[in-house]
Design a protein around this motif. Structure first.
Motif, mmCIF file in Angstrom:
data_model
loop_
_atom_site.group_PDB
_atom_site.id
_atom_site.type_symbol
_atom_site.label_atom_id
_atom_site.label_comp_id
_atom_site.label_asym_id
_atom_site.label_seq_id
_atom_site.Cartn_x
_atom_site.Cartn_y
_atom_site.Cartn_z
ATOM 1 N N LYS A 151 0.980 -1.077 0.084
ATOM 2 C CA LYS A 151 0.056 0.047 -0.104
ATOM 3 C C LYS A 151 0.844 1.241 -0.276
ATOM 4 O O LYS A 151 0.458 2.069 -0.729
ATOM 5 C CB LYS A 151 -0.887 0.092 1.196
ATOM 6 N N ILE A 152 1.796 1.249 0.854
ATOM 7 C CA ILE A 152 2.800 2.347 0.897
ATOM 8 C C ILE A 152 3.208 2.560 -0.362
ATOM 9 O O ILE A 152 3.672 3.743 -0.866
ATOM 10 C CB ILE A 152 3.903 1.934 1.912
ATOM 11 N N ALA A 153 4.030 1.579 -1.240
ATOM 12 C CA ALA A 153 4.515 1.763 -2.532
ATOM 13 C C ALA A 153 3.295 2.561 -3.686
ATOM 14 O O ALA A 153 3.947 3.170 -4.265
ATOM 15 C CB ALA A 153 5.116 0.489 -3.140
ATOM 16 N N ALA A 154 2.057 1.907 -3.392
ATOM 17 C CA ALA A 154 1.060 2.578 -4.374
ATOM 18 C C ALA A 154 0.951 3.966 -4.191
ATOM 19 O O ALA A 154 0.694 4.738 -4.703
ATOM 20 C CB ALA A 154 -0.158 1.533 -4.094
ATOM 21 N N LEU A 155 0.964 4.093 -2.706
ATOM 22 C CA LEU A 155 0.773 5.549 -2.332
ATOM 23 C C LEU A 155 1.910 6.393 -2.799
ATOM 24 O O LEU A 155 1.814 7.824 -3.192
ATOM 25 C CB LEU A 155 0.386 5.692 -0.806
ATOM 26 N N ASP A 198 2.434 12.485 3.987
ATOM 27 C CA ASP A 198 0.792 12.313 3.621
ATOM 28 C C ASP A 198 0.566 10.656 4.024
ATOM 29 O O ASP A 198 -0.504 10.484 4.291
ATOM 30 C CB ASP A 198 0.812 12.592 2.021
ATOM 31 N N ILE A 199 1.491 9.768 3.485
ATOM 32 C CA ILE A 199 1.197 8.429 3.506
ATOM 33 C C ILE A 199 0.872 8.103 5.334
ATOM 34 O O ILE A 199 0.044 7.284 5.454
ATOM 35 C CB ILE A 199 2.238 7.528 3.059
ATOM 36 N N ALA A 200 1.584 8.765 6.059
ATOM 37 C CA ALA A 200 1.471 8.471 7.688
ATOM 38 C C ALA A 200 0.000 8.790 8.048
ATOM 39 O O ALA A 200 -0.637 8.412 8.911
ATOM 40 C CB ALA A 200 2.645 9.121 8.401
ATOM 41 N N ALA A 201 -0.327 9.881 7.481
ATOM 42 C CA ALA A 201 -1.724 10.374 7.606
ATOM 43 C C ALA A 201 -2.936 9.672 7.020
ATOM 44 O O ALA A 201 -3.987 9.629 7.684
ATOM 45 C CB ALA A 201 -1.871 11.888 7.058
ATOM 46 N N VAL A 202 -2.590 8.684 6.181
ATOM 47 C CA VAL A 202 -3.523 8.189 5.318
ATOM 48 C C VAL A 202 -3.466 6.556 5.791
ATOM 49 O O VAL A 202 -4.577 6.069 5.908
ATOM 50 C CB VAL A 202 -3.490 8.312 4.101
ATOM 51 N N ILE A 203 -2.433 6.020 5.923
ATOM 52 C CA ILE A 203 -2.118 4.476 6.093
ATOM 53 C C ILE A 203 -3.280 3.835 7.189
ATOM 54 O O ILE A 203 -3.791 3.033 6.867
ATOM 55 C CB ILE A 203 -0.677 4.288 6.360
ATOM 56 N N ASP A 204 -3.263 4.602 8.295
ATOM 57 C CA ASP A 204 -4.125 4.035 9.373
ATOM 58 C C ASP A 204 -5.564 3.923 9.005
ATOM 59 O O ASP A 204 -6.350 3.286 9.610
ATOM 60 C CB ASP A 204 -4.057 4.814 10.627
#
Length: 77
Positions: free
Chosen positions: A1-5, A14-20
């Protein structure tokens, strides 16, 4: 998921704000909505930068044209 983001252009913050959100919501809708908001904000910033660059380019072109004219007039004499 991180790679896709990351491929979408999201920063690590941004990823940290979204991943959870992806783990908190089994449908993934909340995460996707957050990603959409981030991407829309990036697009707005990009469009603003493009507008500024368009003005800058026009100013440069006008400056170049003025310099060419001054040089031409100076050569004529």
């Amino acid at each position: 998921k991180i790679a896709a983001l990351k491929q979408l252009g999201l920063s690590l913050d941004d990823i940290a704000a979204v991943i959870d959100l992806y783990f908190a919501d089994a449908t993934g809708i909340r995460g996707k909505e957050k990603v959409l908001a981030i991407l829309q904000a990036q697009l707005a910033r990009t469009n603003a930068q493009l507008a500024e660059l368009t003005v800058f380019r026009a100013d440069l072109e006008a400056g170049i044209a003025r310099m060419k004219k001054l040089i031409s007039e100076a050569r004529k004499g």
